[in-house]
Design a protein around this motif. Structure first.
Motif, mmCIF file in Angstrom:
data_model
loop_
_atom_site.group_PDB
_atom_site.id
_atom_site.type_symbol
_atom_site.label_atom_id
_atom_site.label_comp_id
_atom_site.label_asym_id
_atom_site.label_seq_id
_atom_site.Cartn_x
_atom_site.Cartn_y
_atom_site.Cartn_z
ATOM 1 N N ASP A 40 0.743 -1.244 0.119
ATOM 2 C CA ASP A 40 0.023 0.172 -0.009
ATOM 3 C C ASP A 40 0.960 1.363 0.030
ATOM 4 O O ASP A 40 0.639 2.199 -0.776
ATOM 5 N N LYS A 52 -1.641 -6.238 1.735
ATOM 6 C CA LYS A 52 -1.624 -5.134 1.273
ATOM 7 C C LYS A 52 -0.939 -4.260 2.188
ATOM 8 O O LYS A 52 0.002 -3.356 1.549
ATOM 9 N N LYS A 75 -6.764 -2.257 6.556
ATOM 10 C CA LYS A 75 -5.781 -1.215 6.540
ATOM 11 C C LYS A 75 -5.033 -0.883 7.969
ATOM 12 O O LYS A 75 -4.084 -0.634 8.250
#
Length: 923
Positions: free
Chosen positions: A64, A98, A344
């Motif tokens: 990311d 990610k 996230k």
């Protein structure tokens, strides 16, 4: 014999430019070192390949931030270089998620979602996972296999910290096992694990050349009966890849030149085959098996302590937990509205490695995002509640006529209410309420009722006050039947508070007029004029009535004193006994003397499982342990049913600038009957040591629990995908001699349940995750002596910086070098508690036999996971969405740090000692 056997060799590079304590600039205050080092590594590898040496590597990228934001603009050459290697040199791109995914701490749905990120800017990843920071749990093996992950890479170096070396020696049975894949088995699930190592492992043999020669000689002799794979890995920014600057007399010590020196040494051997993890696994099956049931991590201490023991961690994690629980209300209908945002947030980079908090910009972003997911899920919950109410399938008419000052129940139209959504489907529920200011003068005035289903019992404890009124309460409630929803009516009972009598509106009598209350000369004048009646003479009966009244008062007073003497000694009760609903778990608390407010002993059935050390509350600073000081012990105030004690006092620490305070409640409640547990509530503010010399906190223990189990002691934990398991604490000493006594360990994630068990019984600690949750918030301590194993568990505490032993073959020389020049500096998690306030509840429960019953675990899980509250906008009670941890303002303003390593005060002597060791090994 061994003539056809090969030593497969590969490099492993971890790339993550995101650092919680640094910024977003290409210098030593950001990712400057990372970018410079990966370019150097690519140049070194390319040079070797161009010279005919088929060196291969495996790459593990954070996607990311590193690949998505930084490298496209500041390092496109790096992207091109890695792509070229993947395409032309046979390198491998590992799966890593990610944003440095914290897979071990994810729920099943979160993990399934996170495991779909199998491509990035560099292309498709392989089916081999290298988890960030070696953070791994065997409980996720089943999910990994379903997602197509075939193998996991975890550290097993002789020089720590890493995942395996301090918890199992199964990967060190012999050299063949050590450098080959193994099967990691957990219950009915298993996955292939490939251990990786660091340059320290071959430097312990003197050099890479000596190391490889030794391995090949064992192949030739038959001691190693097959191929082996030496996978050497570290972060691209690791000093292991650089020249170590170790000199012997006037020249560099051979084998310490870094990556270029390692590659140069490999050229000399024709039995070396360059490979990658997937390449080796295609032709080599696992040769051994491991089964450690605890959770694994590297970090700065070889466990979870650096990722989960800060108050900051709990601030963010609790909000994640609330979003998780909220999404369960509608989770069977659609994907959670916050699933992507939670993935996230669930990043190893966001929860470590720092203390007391990340740099201010990182903090601000985490604070914003975690608060946002709470709001999003609350909106989704309200929409779900509205659809249920309007659909007619549920009786959820949650209306009320408005706020009532100290509202009382009068009729159905004036009954305020809220809805409990119970996704766990158990009879016991727990939740925290927000109460409008000025509505609840005492917690005991809160009354909860349910018309549709009988409430067997409930207990509410005060969590906080505002302007003298209770504004938050934690409630545990047990119903006669398990339902998906409950409608709860509430009011505040003020019958015990005296009210001023209302005078009737009638004409005043002449004697009631103020003039007739005259005294002295005025009174005599009015009497002479006949305007004021003279007082009647006293009646003999009046004297007798007064005498009787006085005697009754004396008797009542005497009875009160006698009753008090029965309960107290010198004005204080000698002891209090708090038991679980079925009377099996019993806690005896001292009420007098030096031990006032301390646990005296604890029983489970007929077994004494705790003495006066069973529950300890202390802080340590300047090498001195300071126990919490009890100033008062009294009966607990609560709503509903139950009884207990409130213990309150001061918290001091050496070098403090301001002392702390604490209030501990220990409560018996029938609402925990299915668990047979005791409820504990703690509100603690830790002393502040800011601005006072160099003093700092070293250990924090608000509720250290030390049961008297001495043999066969194991730690119990529940994973975030619901699997309950345990592991024996004996693994530490068996893995590395000397770790029988270990000052701090944390291999137990805390998805609500953690505990310990002995030969005959065990104890469980239930943690309400939406009140104050965390990844792994219950570190342990182990002492082994002639009496056996002494285990302590420390929920919501930390043991700070502690050391443990690793299986080094260099008498600690390489470990000392690594700690001084290579490894991340130890994180003093205890210092992060200065001036912090935390409020939390736990359920303490016991069980007999080898394991708790399934029914007990189900009810305890329901207590820990909590229910979802839909409040009435026009009422005075709402869902609590505030924070139960308060950080000092300074923690939110941590300046950006620097990547420059300070010169170790003893660096010259350490390097000299290492040079002598290497010289001796090469002879």
């Amino acid at each position: 014999m061994g003539t056809n056997q090969r030593i497969h060799f590969g490099f492993l590079f971890h790339v993550n430019f995101y650092h919680a304590g640094l910024g977003d600039t290409n210098d030593d205050r950001g990712f400057g070192r990372d970018l410079a080092r990966i370019r150097d590594i690519l140049d070194i590898l390319a040079k070797a390949n161009n010279e005919g040496q088929p060196v291969r590597a495996a790459w593990d990228f954070e996607n990311d931030y590193t690949l998505g934001r930084i490298l496209p603009s500041l390092g496109p050459d790096v992207i091109d270089g890695v792509k070229t290697r993947l395409r032309e040199r046979g390198d491998e791109l590992l799966f890593s998620g990610k944003h440095a995914g914290l897979f071990a701490g994810m729920t099943g749905k979160e993990l399934s979602f996170a495991l779909h990120y199998k491509s990035n800017e560099l292309g498709e990843t392989s089916n081999v996972l290298r988890p960030e920071g070696d953070l791994f749990s065997p409980a996720i093996i089943g999910r990994l296999k379903k997602a197509g992950i075939e193998a996991v890479l975890l550290g097993n170096s002789n020089v720590g910290p890493n995942a395996f070396s301090t918890v199992t020696k199964d990967l060190r049975k012999n050299t063949y096992v050590k450098y080959n894949p193994a099967t990691y088995r957990h219950g009915n699930n298993s996955i292939t694990v490939l251990p990786y190592y660091t340059p320290a492992d071959f430097l312990e043999e003197g050099s890479l050349k000596k190391f490889l020669e030794s391995l090949h000689n064992k192949q030739l002799s038959g001691e190693i009966d097959g191929d082996i794979f030496v996978l050497v890995g570290a972060d691209v920014r690791s000093p292991w890849w650089e020249d170590m600057e170790i000199r012997n007399i006037f020249r560099k010590s051979s084998g310490t030149e870094g990556l270029s020196g390692f590659i140069k040494a490999l050229r000399k051997f024709d039995y070396i085959a360059y490979n990658t993890p997937t390449g080796y696994l295609k032709e080599h099956a696992p040769v051994s098996e491991i089964s450690f049931a605890g959770d694994l991590a590297g970090g700065t201490s070889g466990d979870f302590s650096a990722y989960s023991e800060l108050p900051y961690d709990r601030l963010i994690w609790t909000r994640i937990e609330r979003a998780r629980m909220g999404s369960r209300v509608y989770g069977h209908e659609r994907v959670s509205d916050t699933l992507a945002q939670r993935i996230k947030l669930l990043s190893a980079s966001e929860f470590g490695l720092f203390s007391p908090a990340p740099a201010k910009d990182r903090f601000a972003e985490m604070d914003r995002l975690s608060a946002e997911i709470q709001k999003i899920e609350r909106k989704a919950i309200n929409e779900k509640e509205m659809s249920m109410r309007t659909s007619g399938r549920q009786r959820l008419n949650n209306s009320a006529i408005g706020k009532h000052l100290y509202s009382r129940r009068k009729d159905d139209e004036e009954r305020n209410s809220f809805i409990i959504m119970n996704p766990k489907g158990q009879r016991v529920v727990s939740f925290q309420l927000l109460i409008d200011s000025g509505q609840c003068p005492k917690i005991g005035t809160l009354v909860l009722e349910c018309d549709e289903c009988q409430i067997r019992s409930y207990t509410a404890v005060e969590m906080s006050k505002e302007n003298g009124y209770v504004n938050s309460a934690f409630v545990v409630m047990r119903f006669a039947e398990a339902q998906g929803t409950y409608k709860i009516y509430y009011h505040f009972d003020r019958s015990d508070i005296p009210k001023e009598p209302h005078k009737p509106l009638i004409e005043l009598k002449p004697e009631d007029h103020p003039v007739f209350h005259a005294e002295g000369a005025m009174k005599r004048l009015l009497e002479a004029q006949g305007k004021l009646k003279a007082a009647p003479p006293p009646s003999p009966d009046d004297g007798r009535r007064q005498a009787v009244a006085n005697r009754i008062a004396e008797i009542n007073s005497a009875q009160g004193v006698t009753r008090a003497k029965t309960l107290t000694s010198g004005g204080e009760r000698d002891s209090y006994v708090i038991s679980s609903p079925d009377q099996k778990l019993r806690i005896v608390i001292s009420g007098t003397g030096a031990t006032k407010g301390h646990i005296r002993e604890v029983f489970y059935d007929d077994e004494r499982i705790g003495d006066n050390q069973f529950l300890s509350s202390f802080v340590k600073s300047g090498g001195t342990v300071s126990e919490f000081t009890c100033e008062e012990i009294k009966d607990a105030e609560l709503a509903g049913e139950g009884m207990g004690v409130t213990i309150s006092g001061a918290v001091h620490a050496g070098g403090e600038s301001a002392p702390g305070r604490y209030e501990l409640q220990i409560i018996k409640t029938a609402a925990l009957k299915g668990i047979d547990g005791i409820l504990l509530h703690m509100d603690v503010t830790y002393p502040s040591l800011e601005g006072v010399g160099e003093a700092f906190l070293e250990e924090i223990a608000p509720l250290q629990i030390s049961p008297q189990y001495r043999a066969g002691v194991s730690v119990i934990r529940r994973s975030f995908n619901g699997i309950v398991g345990d592991y024996p604490v004996s693994v530490f000493g068996k893995s590395v001699p000397g770790n029988e006594n270990i000052a701090s360990f944390n291999h137990q994630m805390t998805a609500g349940i953690v505990g310990a068990k002995g030969a005959l019984s065990g104890i469980l600690i239930g943690i309400p995750r939406t009140v104050l949750g965390g990844l792994a918030i219950c570190p342990g301590r182990l002492l082994t002596d002639g009496e056996g194993q002494h285990l302590s568990l420390n929920p919501y505490g930390t043991y700070g910086i502690q050391s443990k032993k690793y299986p080094s073959k260099s008498e600690g020389v390489l470990q000392k070098y690594a700690d001084s020049f290579v490894n991340e500096k130890p994180i003093n998690t205890a210092a992060a508690y200065s001036g912090v306030r935390e409020k939390f509840c736990i359920c303490l429960a016991g069980f007999a036999g080898a394991n708790p019953s399934e029914g007990q675990l189900l009810e305890l899980s329901a207590f820990c996971d909590g229910a979802i509250i839909c409040g009435d906008e026009t009422g005075v009670i709402h869902p609590f969405e505030g924070d139960n941890v308060t950080l000092p303002r300074a923690y939110k303003e941590i300046p950006i740090g620097t990547d420059k390593r300070e010169e170790h005060y003893n660096s010259k002597n350490i390097k000299t000692e290492l040079a002598k060791f290497l010289s001796k090994k090469r002879r």
